[in-house]
Enzyme design. Structure first.
Site, short mmCIF file in Angstrom:
data_model
loop_
_atom_site.label_atom_id
_atom_site.label_comp_id
_atom_site.label_asym_id
_atom_site.label_seq_id
_atom_site.Cartn_x
_atom_site.Cartn_y
_atom_site.Cartn_z
CG PHE A 174 40.06 38.86 38.76
CD1 PHE A 174 39.44 40.19 38.70
CD2 PHE A 174 41.44 38.94 38.53
CE1 PHE A 174 40.13 41.35 38.75
CE2 PHE A 174 42.15 40.11 38.24
CZ PHE A 174 41.22 41.55 38.21
CB CYS A 175 36.06 34.53 42.56
SG CYS A 175 34.76 35.77 43.39
#
Length: 454
Positions: free
Chosen positions: A375-376
């Site tokens: 999710f970055c």
């Protein structure tokens, strides 16, 4: 508490109309089903109101600023009035500037580009990469993940106490985690920052779509957010806050619109006088449609009433969390514990499952769109999974085959446009997949788990 809301209206609102609510998708097991979009944390669908407002304006689209024609004048008024709407939505101070950008990432990179010389930056390792990475030209102190709100404030205070008290400093913090959905103690962190002579920027990408954000109440110096998470996916973002650092720095981009006067010098060069307004950092032709869509979304959310929106989302969160709690194989990821206030973003792992495999089965067999990966926010997810910071794990591209363990998680996220049926189907699908397994075979293709149609 960082964000407070009034007592909820007893008459809880229904989902706000969004585009895509009637879209059907095929299932590998046969037939079609209405698509359950549960990836709001990445990009929320456009509100129908936003789409209608953009469609109504589109025939009148024209160049912004300096155009003599009627459509140009109308577009300029629309653009500048949108700035006023966003300032009201954020409860900005009278002297604050609203700068339009491309996204939260662009906004924070803009702020990083205007930092005063010698500025120190303090950022928790728990941040999204958009707020973790832009500060590479500054002196950065990365703070360990806290496990309580109080620990977050104490960690920041200790770090700030050790800095040079005479130099500029900036704290960057999220309002709501894009991994756990948990709210952060923004007001308390802002007080700690200001007590030590530092400024603070709030990454509100995950907060603004779910809760009211008041620059004055939270006492932050800047706030950044993206249109595509605020039900306005037309390529615009916002950086709003104090004007002095913005005015004192060179323009983020050099070009038309940022320049007030340009003249040739006798030595062959050019002299440039830059704007001191928000235009200083808005070079090029503005994305008036994107800006108009953000303003439309701000109005729509305000008119719908955050009290009822927050209450309805609280009920959806409870429904998902209670459903997942009934499946022993599911582990929900959390920094601050079960009782922490949160928005509609929940990440989890399933014992015995590769997260990419699980997400692929939710999509292919149930028509449910979620997200898997890191999710970055790689350092945060690794911390929550108890992994070594050096462990390999690519965002959304696990190397493990279906059924093998990999360093990634599953994220379900929802908001003002989510029907109850979508989260109910999700909970039912999780239970069935864990209990009975996938009905289809899957394989890894280009780093992604996909149905095997061979």
């Amino acid at each position: 508490m960082s964000v407070t809301t009034a007592a909820a209206d007893p008459s809880v609102c229904t989902p706000l109309p969004v585009l895509g609510r009637d879209v059907t998708v095929p299932l590998v097991t046969g037939g079609e089903v209405a698509y359950a979009a549960l990836d709001y944390a990445a990009s929320a669908p456009a509100l129908q109101r936003v789409w209608d407002d953009v469609a109504a304006y589109a025939p009148y689209y024209g160049s912004v600023h300096r155009g003599a024609g009627y459509l140009s004048q109308l577009s300029t008024d629309l653009f500048e009035n949108s700035r006023v709407t966003v300032a009201e939505f954020l409860d900005c101070r009278p002297d604050d500037q609203v700068v339009f950008t491309r996204s939260t990432t662009d906004s924070l990179n803009l702020l990083a580009a205007v930092l005063p010389a010698g500025c120190e930056v303090f950022v928790f390792e728990t941040e999204h990469h958009a707020s973790l990475l832009p500060w590479r030209d500054a002196r950065v102190t990365y703070l360990d993940a806290p496990r309580t709100h109080a620990q977050a404030v104490e960690t920041l205070e200790r770090a700030l106490a050790d800095r040079d008290p005479h130099g500029p400093a900036l704290v960057c913090v999220t309002g709501a985690s894009n991994v756990t959905g948990e709210l952060w103690p923004v007001r308390e962190l802002a007080a700690a920052a200001h007590a030590h002579g530092a400024r603070i920027v709030l990454d509100a990408a995950q907060l603004a779509p779910h809760h009211p954000v008041s620059v004055r109440e939270l006492d932050v110096d800047w706030v950044a957010f993206s249109g595509h998470k605020l039900y306005a996916p037309f390529g615009s973002g916002v950086l709003a806050g104090r004007a002095d650092w913005l005015q004192d720095a060179e323009p983020y981009l050099a070009g038309g619109g940022a320049s007030k006067k340009v003249a040739r010098r006798t030595d062959g060069g050019v002299d440039v006088e830059w704007h001191t307004t928000a235009a200083r950092h808005e070079a090029g032709s503005p994305n008036v449609i994107g800006v108009h869509s953000i303003a439309s979304a701000c109005k729509a959310l305000t008119e719908a009433g955050f009290d009822s929106l927050v209450e309805r989302e609280r009920q959806l969160i409870a429904k998902v969390r209670e459903g997942l709690a009934e499946v022993p194989e599911v582990k929900v990821l959390s920094l601050f514990g079960d009782d922490a206030p949160r928005v509609g973003v929940i990440s989890f792992v399933v014992e015995g499952w590769n997260s990419s495999h699980f997400a692929a089965a939710l999509s292919a067999e149930y028509g449910i769109g979620v997200r898997d990966g890191l999710f970055c926010a790689h350092p945060l997810v690794r911390t929550l999974l108890g992994a070594d910071p050096q462990d390999v794990g690519d965002c959304g591209a696990p190397e493990a085959e279906p059924g093998e363990k990999s360093l990634n998680a599953i994220r379900v996220s929802f908001g003002a446009g989510t029907p109850d049926e979508h989260v109910e189907r999700f909970v039912r699908a999780v239970r069935e997949l864990v209990r009975h397994g996938a009905q289809w075979k899957y394989r890894t293709e280009d780093g992604r788990c996909v149905p095997d149609r061979g």
